[in-house]
Design a protein around this motif. Sequence first.
Motif, PDB file in Angstrom:
ATOM      1  N   GLY A 178       0.840  -1.204   0.000  1.00 10.55           N
ATOM      2  CA  GLY A 178       0.000   0.000   0.000  1.00 10.55           C
ATOM      3  C   GLY A 178       0.866   1.240   0.000  1.00 10.55           C
ATOM      4  O   GLY A 178       0.556   2.254   0.617  1.00 10.55           O
ATOM      5  N   GLN A 179       2.001   1.145  -0.722  1.00  9.71           N
ATOM      6  CA  GLN A 179       2.995   2.208  -0.613  1.00  9.71           C
ATOM      7  C   GLN A 179       2.925   3.174  -1.800  1.00  9.71           C
ATOM      8  O   GLN A 179       3.756   3.117  -2.698  1.00  9.71           O
ATOM      9  N   PHE A 180       1.931   4.023  -1.790  1.00  7.90           N
ATOM     10  CA  PHE A 180       1.811   5.016  -2.845  1.00  7.90           C
ATOM     11  C   PHE A 180       2.245   6.361  -2.267  1.00  7.90           C
ATOM     12  O   PHE A 180       1.558   6.909  -1.414  1.00  7.90           O
ATOM     13  N   LEU A 181       3.393   6.811  -2.688  1.00  6.42           N
ATOM     14  CA  LEU A 181       3.948   8.025  -2.080  1.00  6.42           C
ATOM     15  C   LEU A 181       3.258   9.255  -2.662  1.00  6.42           C
ATOM     16  O   LEU A 181       2.977   9.314  -3.864  1.00  6.42           O
ATOM     17  N   THR A 182       3.024  10.219  -1.806  1.00 10.99           N
ATOM     18  CA  THR A 182       2.282  11.414  -2.228  1.00 10.99           C
ATOM     19  C   THR A 182       3.185  12.366  -3.018  1.00 10.99           C
ATOM     20  O   THR A 182       4.269  12.715  -2.541  1.00 10.99           O
ATOM     21  N   GLY A 228       2.715   6.110   9.007  1.00 11.58           N
ATOM     22  CA  GLY A 228       2.944   5.548   7.675  1.00 11.58           C
ATOM     23  C   GLY A 228       3.588   6.621   6.816  1.00 11.58           C
ATOM     24  O   GLY A 228       3.076   6.999   5.759  1.00 11.58           O
ATOM     25  N   ALA A 229       4.735   7.118   7.280  1.00 15.93           N
ATOM     26  CA  ALA A 229       5.293   8.372   6.735  1.00 15.93           C
ATOM     27  C   ALA A 229       5.987   8.213   5.398  1.00 15.93           C
ATOM     28  O   ALA A 229       6.246   9.209   4.717  1.00 15.93           O
ATOM     29  N   GLU A 242       6.975   4.339  10.499  1.00 17.08           N
ATOM     30  CA  GLU A 242       7.184   3.680   9.208  1.00 17.08           C
ATOM     31  C   GLU A 242       7.733   2.271   9.466  1.00 17.08           C
ATOM     32  O   GLU A 242       8.695   2.099  10.202  1.00 17.08           O
ATOM     33  N   THR A 243       7.088   1.272   8.833  1.00 16.28           N
ATOM     34  CA  THR A 243       7.531  -0.111   9.054  1.00 16.28           C
ATOM     35  C   THR A 243       8.524  -0.604   8.000  1.00 16.28           C
ATOM     36  O   THR A 243       9.239  -1.576   8.236  1.00 16.28           O
ATOM     37  N   ASN A 285       5.077  -0.647  14.167  1.00 18.08           N
ATOM     38  CA  ASN A 285       3.730  -0.735  13.637  1.00 18.08           C
ATOM     39  C   ASN A 285       2.851   0.326  14.312  1.00 18.08           C
ATOM     40  O   ASN A 285       2.604   0.264  15.517  1.00 18.08           O
ATOM     41  N   PHE A 286       2.373   1.254  13.537  1.00 21.91           N
ATOM     42  CA  PHE A 286       1.576   2.347  14.097  1.00 21.91           C
ATOM     43  C   PHE A 286       0.305   1.822  14.764  1.00 21.91           C
ATOM     44  O   PHE A 286      -0.089   2.288  15.827  1.00 21.91           O
ATOM     45  N   ASN A 298      -1.200   9.833   4.652  1.00 21.18           N
ATOM     46  CA  ASN A 298      -1.613   9.079   3.480  1.00 21.18           C
ATOM     47  C   ASN A 298      -1.354   7.632   3.885  1.00 21.18           C
ATOM     48  O   ASN A 298      -0.276   7.107   3.683  1.00 21.18           O
ATOM     49  N   PRO A 304      -1.513   3.417   4.499  1.00 20.85           N
ATOM     50  CA  PRO A 304      -1.519   2.287   3.564  1.00 20.85           C
ATOM     51  C   PRO A 304      -2.947   1.834   3.286  1.00 20.85           C
ATOM     52  O   PRO A 304      -3.794   1.900   4.164  1.00 20.85           O
TER      53      PRO A 304
HETATM   54  C1  SAM Z   1       0.451   5.038   1.162  1.00 23.94           C
HETATM   55  S1  SAM Z   1       2.083   5.031   1.764  1.00 23.94           S
HETATM   56  C2  SAM Z   1       2.276   6.748   2.057  1.00 23.94           C
HETATM   57  C3  SAM Z   1       3.608   7.171   2.470  1.00 23.94           C
HETATM   58  C4  SAM Z   1       3.725   8.652   2.808  1.00 23.94           C
HETATM   59  N1  SAM Z   1       2.852   9.001   3.906  1.00 23.94           N
HETATM   60  C5  SAM Z   1       3.398   9.515   1.629  1.00 23.94           C
HETATM   61  O1  SAM Z   1       2.362  10.148   1.658  1.00 23.94           O
HETATM   62  O2  SAM Z   1       4.171   9.555   0.673  1.00 23.94           O
HETATM   63  C6  SAM Z   1       1.871   4.305   3.351  1.00 23.94           C
HETATM   64  C7  SAM Z   1       3.124   3.982   4.122  1.00 23.94           C
HETATM   65  O3  SAM Z   1       2.761   3.331   5.332  1.00 23.94           O
HETATM   66  C8  SAM Z   1       3.727   2.338   5.648  1.00 23.94           C
HETATM   67  N2  SAM Z   1       3.084   1.365   6.544  1.00 23.94           N
HETATM   68  C9  SAM Z   1       2.297   0.306   6.188  1.00 23.94           C
HETATM   69  N3  SAM Z   1       1.839  -0.310   7.294  1.00 23.94           N
HETATM   70  C10 SAM Z   1       2.321   0.371   8.353  1.00 23.94           C
HETATM   71  C11 SAM Z   1       2.176   0.220   9.768  1.00 23.94           C
HETATM   72  N4  SAM Z   1       1.409  -0.751  10.263  1.00 23.94           N
HETATM   73  N5  SAM Z   1       2.794   1.096  10.572  1.00 23.94           N
HETATM   74  C12 SAM Z   1       3.550   2.093  10.074  1.00 23.94           C
HETATM   75  N6  SAM Z   1       3.728   2.280   8.749  1.00 23.94           N
HETATM   76  C13 SAM Z   1       3.123   1.437   7.896  1.00 23.94           C
HETATM   77  C14 SAM Z   1       4.114   1.789   4.288  1.00 23.94           C
HETATM   78  O4  SAM Z   1       5.386   1.173   4.325  1.00 23.94           O
HETATM   79  C15 SAM Z   1       4.090   3.046   3.429  1.00 23.94           C
HETATM   80  O5  SAM Z   1       5.361   3.647   3.353  1.00 23.94           O
END
Ligand code: SAM
Length: 518
Positions: free
Chosen positions: A41-45, A70-71, A100-101, A135-136, A162, A164
């Motif tokens: 679910g890693q779609f960077l903004t 999920g930074a 961030e995981t 894990n958040f 943003n 996952p």
């Molecule tokens: C949709 S991406 C968005 C990244 C960033 N916030 C952005 O906007 O570019 C979601 C991020 O959440 C991280 N992630 C997924 N599950 C997580 C968790 N349980 N705890 C912390 N981070 C997590 C993913 O690795 C990914 O980098």
Amino acid sequence: MKDNDTAVGNADMITKPLHTLDHIRKSFNDSTDRTGRAQMGQFLTPATIARFMSSMCETFPQEVRILDPGAGAGVLFAALVDALISRKNRPLSIEVVAYETDSAILPFLKETVKRCEALCTSNGISFRGIVRHENFVSDAIAETSDSLFAVPGTRYTHIILNPPYKKINTQTAMSKRLYAAGLEVANLYAAFVWLSTRLLEPGGGIVAITPRSFCNGPYFKKFRVAFLGMVNLTRIHVFVSRKKAFGDDDVLQENIIYHAVRGLRKAKSVVISTSDGLDFEKGHTQSVPYSRVVHPNDPDMFIRLGLDAADLGLAERMKCFTSSLSKLGLGVSTGRVVEFRAREHLREPREQGTVPLIYPYHFEYGFINWPIESGKKPGAIVSSSETADLLIEAGFYVLTKRFSSKEQQRRVMAAIYDPARIDAGLVGFENHLNYFHKQGKGLPADLAKGLALYLNSTLADQYFRLFSGHTQVNATDLRKMPYPTYQQLLRLGGHVKEAMPDQEIIDAIVEKECESRG
Ligand SMILES: C[S@@+](CC[C@H](N)C(=O)[O-])C[C@H]1O[C@@H](n2cnc3c(N)ncnc32)[C@H](O)[C@@H]1O
């Protein structure tokens, strides 16, 4: 702020961290594979969206505490830090907590934290950046649960995310933990927003970009009720064209951005904006009464997003249909035959002791065509005491498909089950269908025909899309639609003979019905 991402000097890299973030995003995307990113679910903004999101923040305390769960590479908090220090009234201190995981992205994230620190220091603002490689969800549950073992932690003035996007499999440990904490959600993104909101201090603001699927439908009801109960929804931004929000990442969901403030007092209005993709400058903005976005007596708390001029015109035209399913004495239910549960009872059509089993593939020119010899599915079900609960008396029913693909032009597709065309006393409707009935039985023929014609009109389809962000057509959503009155339906039904008319003719008939009333 101008987009100047291609020409970045060394000094800029320190003083304007955002200028480099699209490069980081690109180099991360280049160095990782797309499927893996999608799985996480890693779609960077993109930085443009991050800036736009930051511009929605309304609170400017002296001591700012930002959470970015999920930074990723940190674009969101960096944009917010940038926006806060660009103001006249700058904060005295900024603390950022970034969860961030994924280890692969951590170096990028740490680099962004460093840049924010440099930027704040050079502007005389004290800065503390904390990267939590954890894990958040687990941390946030521990910090916000009502239990005696809860670990009360920091509350934030700003949360930007943003999260996952991932369906939550009910068998996983994560799902069990969420459930035990009272969070019943269908998708991880909603869990992130829900938990984040709990971590906001009163008056603190949250801004999120997520799919809009939570705005309606039964799977997100608990989330909506909890979220809207905790916050005051102040802004919503809708992307009017699909797939543009994340550019090169092929995200199928439609996204929305929203801002809300923690607190019980509800604002009278919500500012709703739309833009075609990332073209925020040319977007359309309007203030809409909160009661029109979330209807006061709606127990499902749908968030209704249909709002630009064309949409409002549509809503206006729909006013000619003043009835509802309950006023009409009709109901809509989901087909009772779930294939994998009833497998032992499924047969080929015309086998002894069976009755028709209707699937979406039986739709043809607005009627049910059964049997279809080449049908891949069984097409019939044994009629016995074991299947009695799955079957209903033959009669006129209106069926709609529950699933449509994004490519399909229409979302609502209706067909009539005409008992005169199918020789059977009972019938089974498969679970991928919804069926309209009158207290579990068939409808008068002309009423069924009128209802199917109305549901197949462009007007009804567009109206449905206004408040439905996902491709499923749930019975709950169908119950919320306005419907023509009984008399109107009978008149509409008079136009349906052997087959449903062509789309243009259907639309003209429905339009005329509205005009004659107006
Ligand atoms: C949709 S991406 C968005 C990244 C960033 N916030 C952005 O906007 O570019 C979601 C991020 O959440 C991280 N992630 C997924 N599950 C997580 C968790 N349980 N705890 C912390 N981070 C997590 C993913 O690795 C990914 O980098």
